[in-house]
Motif scaffolding. Sequence first.
Motif, PDB file in Angstrom:
ATOM      1  N   ILE A 218       0.856  -1.204   0.000  1.00 54.56           N
ATOM      2  CA  ILE A 218       0.000   0.000   0.000  1.00 54.56           C
ATOM      3  C   ILE A 218       0.881   1.239   0.000  1.00 54.56           C
ATOM      4  CG2 ILE A 218      -1.817   1.253   1.236  1.00 54.56           C
ATOM      5  CD1 ILE A 218      -2.549  -1.444   2.572  1.00 54.56           C
ATOM      6  N   ASP A 219       1.877   1.233   0.872  1.00 60.82           N
ATOM      7  CA  ASP A 219       2.790   2.377   0.958  1.00 60.82           C
ATOM      8  C   ASP A 219       3.511   2.602  -0.368  1.00 60.82           C
ATOM      9  OD1 ASP A 219       2.135   2.735   3.655  1.00 60.82           O
ATOM     10  OD2 ASP A 219       3.682   1.316   4.300  1.00 60.82           O
ATOM     11  N   TYR A 220       3.896   1.500  -1.028  1.00 60.47           N
ATOM     12  CA  TYR A 220       4.598   1.623  -2.315  1.00 60.47           C
ATOM     13  C   TYR A 220       3.687   2.273  -3.357  1.00 60.47           C
ATOM     14  CZ  TYR A 220       6.425   0.406  -6.886  1.00 60.47           C
ATOM     15  OH  TYR A 220       6.857   0.468  -8.187  1.00 60.47           O
ATOM     16  N   ALA A 221       2.443   1.820  -3.456  1.00 58.57           N
ATOM     17  CA  ALA A 221       1.516   2.366  -4.450  1.00 58.57           C
ATOM     18  C   ALA A 221       1.248   3.843  -4.196  1.00 58.57           C
ATOM     19  CB  ALA A 221       0.215   1.575  -4.440  1.00 58.57           C
ATOM     20  N   ILE A 222       1.039   4.194  -2.931  1.00 60.52           N
ATOM     21  CA  ILE A 222       0.784   5.601  -2.585  1.00 60.52           C
ATOM     22  C   ILE A 222       2.007   6.456  -2.897  1.00 60.52           C
ATOM     23  CG2 ILE A 222       0.331   7.202  -0.679  1.00 60.52           C
ATOM     24  CD1 ILE A 222      -1.356   4.963   0.601  1.00 60.52           C
ATOM     25  N   ALA A 223       3.186   5.956  -2.538  1.00 58.07           N
ATOM     26  CA  ALA A 223       4.431   6.695  -2.802  1.00 58.07           C
ATOM     27  C   ALA A 223       4.670   6.859  -4.301  1.00 58.07           C
ATOM     28  CB  ALA A 223       5.611   5.980  -2.153  1.00 58.07           C
TER      29      ALA A 223
ATOM     30  N   HIS B  78      -5.344   0.849  10.682  1.00 59.56           N
ATOM     31  CA  HIS B  78      -4.023   0.997  10.072  1.00 59.56           C
ATOM     32  C   HIS B  78      -4.149   1.412   8.606  1.00 59.56           C
ATOM     33  CE1 HIS B  78      -0.001  -0.928   8.686  1.00 59.56           C
ATOM     34  NE2 HIS B  78       0.183   0.333   9.052  1.00 59.56           N
ATOM     35  N   VAL B  79      -5.074   0.783   7.881  1.00 56.89           N
ATOM     36  CA  VAL B  79      -5.252   1.093   6.462  1.00 56.89           C
ATOM     37  C   VAL B  79      -5.772   2.515   6.281  1.00 56.89           C
ATOM     38  CG1 VAL B  79      -6.578   0.552   4.388  1.00 56.89           C
ATOM     39  CG2 VAL B  79      -5.581  -1.297   5.748  1.00 56.89           C
ATOM     40  N   LEU B  80      -6.794   2.875   7.057  1.00 58.43           N
ATOM     41  CA  LEU B  80      -7.423   4.182   6.883  1.00 58.43           C
ATOM     42  C   LEU B  80      -6.563   5.339   7.392  1.00 58.43           C
ATOM     43  CD1 LEU B  80     -11.179   3.379   7.688  1.00 58.43           C
ATOM     44  CD2 LEU B  80     -10.050   3.584   5.466  1.00 58.43           C
ATOM     45  N   SER B  81      -5.479   5.008   8.098  1.00 57.08           N
ATOM     46  CA  SER B  81      -4.546   6.068   8.498  1.00 57.08           C
ATOM     47  C   SER B  81      -3.693   6.516   7.319  1.00 57.08           C
ATOM     48  CB  SER B  81      -3.641   5.575   9.638  1.00 57.08           C
ATOM     49  OG  SER B  81      -2.764   4.542   9.176  1.00 57.08           O
ATOM     50  N   LYS B  82      -3.721   5.725   6.237  1.00 57.05           N
ATOM     51  CA  LYS B  82      -2.966   6.050   5.032  1.00 57.05           C
ATOM     52  C   LYS B  82      -3.884   6.782   4.042  1.00 57.05           C
ATOM     53  CE  LYS B  82      -0.512   1.636   5.622  1.00 57.05           C
ATOM     54  NZ  LYS B  82       0.808   2.156   6.060  1.00 57.05           N
TER      55      LYS B  82
ATOM     56  N   VAL C 147      -7.749   5.397  -1.300  1.00 57.59           N
ATOM     57  CA  VAL C 147      -9.051   5.741  -1.868  1.00 57.59           C
ATOM     58  C   VAL C 147     -10.147   5.123  -1.034  1.00 57.59           C
ATOM     59  CG1 VAL C 147     -10.578   5.394  -3.865  1.00 57.59           C
ATOM     60  CG2 VAL C 147      -8.175   5.983  -4.217  1.00 57.59           C
ATOM     61  N   ASP C 148     -10.008   3.837  -0.731  1.00 58.85           N
ATOM     62  CA  ASP C 148     -11.006   3.149   0.074  1.00 58.85           C
ATOM     63  C   ASP C 148     -10.449   1.831   0.585  1.00 58.85           C
ATOM     64  OD1 ASP C 148     -13.456   2.828   1.355  1.00 58.85           O
ATOM     65  OD2 ASP C 148     -14.605   3.402  -0.428  1.00 58.85           O
ATOM     66  N   TYR C 149     -11.196   1.254   1.521  1.00 59.22           N
ATOM     67  CA  TYR C 149     -10.815   0.014   2.185  1.00 59.22           C
ATOM     68  C   TYR C 149     -11.967  -0.967   1.992  1.00 59.22           C
ATOM     69  CZ  TYR C 149     -10.547  -3.032   6.367  1.00 59.22           C
ATOM     70  OH  TYR C 149     -10.516  -4.095   7.233  1.00 59.22           O
TER      71      TYR C 149
ATOM     72  N   GLN D 111     -23.353  13.325  10.280  1.00 57.19           N
ATOM     73  CA  GLN D 111     -23.007  13.874  11.597  1.00 57.19           C
ATOM     74  C   GLN D 111     -21.488  13.839  11.769  1.00 57.19           C
ATOM     75  OE1 GLN D 111     -25.543  14.757  14.011  1.00 57.19           O
ATOM     76  NE2 GLN D 111     -23.868  15.738  15.107  1.00 57.19           N
ATOM     77  N   LYS D 112     -20.903  14.974  12.183  1.00 58.79           N
ATOM     78  CA  LYS D 112     -19.482  14.996  12.515  1.00 58.79           C
ATOM     79  C   LYS D 112     -19.289  14.527  13.960  1.00 58.79           C
ATOM     80  CE  LYS D 112     -18.156  19.043   9.673  1.00 58.79           C
ATOM     81  NZ  LYS D 112     -17.616  20.413   9.768  1.00 58.79           N
ATOM     82  N   PRO D 113     -18.208  13.804  14.261  1.00 51.51           N
ATOM     83  CA  PRO D 113     -17.199  13.298  13.321  1.00 51.51           C
ATOM     84  C   PRO D 113     -17.760  12.099  12.550  1.00 51.51           C
ATOM     85  CG  PRO D 113     -16.696  12.539  15.526  1.00 51.51           C
ATOM     86  CD  PRO D 113     -17.880  13.451  15.654  1.00 51.51           C
ATOM     87  N   TYR D 114     -17.497  12.056  11.270  1.00 51.33           N
ATOM     88  CA  TYR D 114     -18.027  10.989  10.440  1.00 51.33           C
ATOM     89  C   TYR D 114     -16.937   9.966  10.139  1.00 51.33           C
ATOM     90  CZ  TYR D 114     -15.989  14.401   7.272  1.00 51.33           C
ATOM     91  OH  TYR D 114     -15.147  15.309   6.701  1.00 51.33           O
ATOM     92  N   CYS D 115     -17.380   8.780   9.772  1.00 51.41           N
ATOM     93  CA  CYS D 115     -16.468   7.715   9.372  1.00 51.41           C
ATOM     94  C   CYS D 115     -15.990   7.975   7.942  1.00 51.41           C
ATOM     95  CB  CYS D 115     -17.207   6.376   9.474  1.00 51.41           C
ATOM     96  SG  CYS D 115     -16.397   5.006   8.662  1.00 51.41           S
ATOM     97  N   HIS D 116     -14.703   7.816   7.727  1.00 50.81           N
ATOM     98  CA  HIS D 116     -14.084   7.971   6.402  1.00 50.81           C
ATOM     99  C   HIS D 116     -14.890   7.234   5.332  1.00 50.81           C
ATOM    100  CE1 HIS D 116     -10.199   7.466   3.822  1.00 50.81           C
ATOM    101  NE2 HIS D 116     -11.170   6.866   3.176  1.00 50.81           N
ATOM    102  N   GLU D 117     -15.188   5.953   5.607  1.00 43.97           N
ATOM    103  CA  GLU D 117     -15.885   5.127   4.614  1.00 43.97           C
ATOM    104  C   GLU D 117     -17.310   5.605   4.384  1.00 43.97           C
ATOM    105  OE1 GLU D 117     -14.454   0.713   5.487  1.00 43.97           O
ATOM    106  OE2 GLU D 117     -14.466   2.027   7.245  1.00 43.97           O
ATOM    107  N   GLU D 118     -18.005   5.964   5.457  1.00 41.99           N
ATOM    108  CA  GLU D 118     -19.391   6.411   5.299  1.00 41.99           C
ATOM    109  C   GLU D 118     -19.448   7.698   4.476  1.00 41.99           C
ATOM    110  OE1 GLU D 118     -23.367   7.616   7.888  1.00 41.99           O
ATOM    111  OE2 GLU D 118     -21.412   7.506   8.883  1.00 41.99           O
ATOM    112  N   PHE D 119     -18.522   8.600   4.710  1.00 43.51           N
ATOM    113  CA  PHE D 119     -18.487   9.860   3.957  1.00 43.51           C
ATOM    114  C   PHE D 119     -18.394   9.570   2.452  1.00 43.51           C
ATOM    115  CE2 PHE D 119     -15.897  13.172   1.893  1.00 43.51           C
ATOM    116  CZ  PHE D 119     -16.664  14.294   2.165  1.00 43.51           C
TER     117      PHE D 119
END
Length: 415
Positions: free
Chosen positions: A68-73, A92-96, A99-101, A228-236
Amino acid sequence: MQRKVLVIEDSAVSMNLVTRLVQQAKLMPICAATLTEAKHLFSQSNPEEFLCAVVDYHLPDAPHGEAIDYAIASFVPTIVITGRLDEETRTHVLSKEVVDYIPKENTQVYDYLSRLLARMEKNKHIGVLVVDHMRSSRTSMASLLRRHNFETFEASSAQEGLDILHQRDNVQLIVTDFKVPDMNGTQFVAELRKSWPKEQLAIIGVSSGNSALLSARFIKSGANDFLQKPYCHEEFLVRIMQNVEYIENVETIRRAANSDYLTGLPNRRHFFYSVNHVARTSPALQSVALIDLDHFKRVNDQFGHDAGDKVLKEVAKLIANHFSDHNVSRFGGEEFCLYFANVAAEEVDKSLESFRRAVRERPIRHQQQDIPISASIGVTHQGRKNLDAMLAKADELLYRAKSSGRNQLQSDLLA
């Protein structure tokens, strides 16, 4: 150029499934079972050819998300898929900056991946406006949206948001906070709805307030959705996708209702609606033309109905290109209708005559055969009459063209 998708997955079953999904999205999968193989394949390609990467979290030589880190980099938008469903992996994934998990939980998540791949290309042409008085909040939402390839715009006030909307015609979605300096969020939504209906512009209200009634206030004021804030990354991002797809689905239905199924030209019903709308402005000059293909039944009888359909489609393309600035329609069968507003009669006749010659000089190629075609045209410039009367006159002139030998233009300008 066909865009590529880098797929890094060590499971043969998952690889086959993801590959098919990528191909269904009309993209080219570049497949690797390890991070080492992925690096080699990626180094042999132009990075700009890649739309995104679909990366498994756990690989033989990258057990903790290193791929994941390689693709993002490598500046490739990255979608993560994983069989791990624990909260620690998800966090861990969503801290990077992914696009989505997507957990490999059931078959429906692969349907979601299919939609997401299709969206990644479409989203480049879609604008999303974020309205929030807090810069950090605007920046956070805009950053998430850009991961999905949306074009983002930011505004700190309702008036600034309205100004952007008037300047940018590709904005399909607004995300607005309740606390907007010059009016609150529900007032802003109500103001927007005076000019933009739900089917044209989706609005998502967001707020950090604790009031359980705030979501209802937003919806009643005209919002499509609420977060509603704070919202989940995925739900947004899921709600963003659903609301954009709603706009697109309505447009698809509208286009199907207004278009001829075979040629794609506006149909008869939409033609009357559009022309009557233009006619209400009382244009100084009006012309109506009817075009009919000569001996079309012979085409169907001699070459088959597939050939007849091919002829209609090709003539429709010619009409669309020739008269792109005017109202055109397939009226039914082999007959087409055109309406001209504020165009000199001489120019209308000249344009129609040029079209008639183009049809005659361009046989339609079908299964190694050239099908010669011609068209008869009747056109009236008696613009002070209503549309029905003009159509009747054009039809009379069309009959005259047919009875006088076909492949000709009859105009009341010359009568």
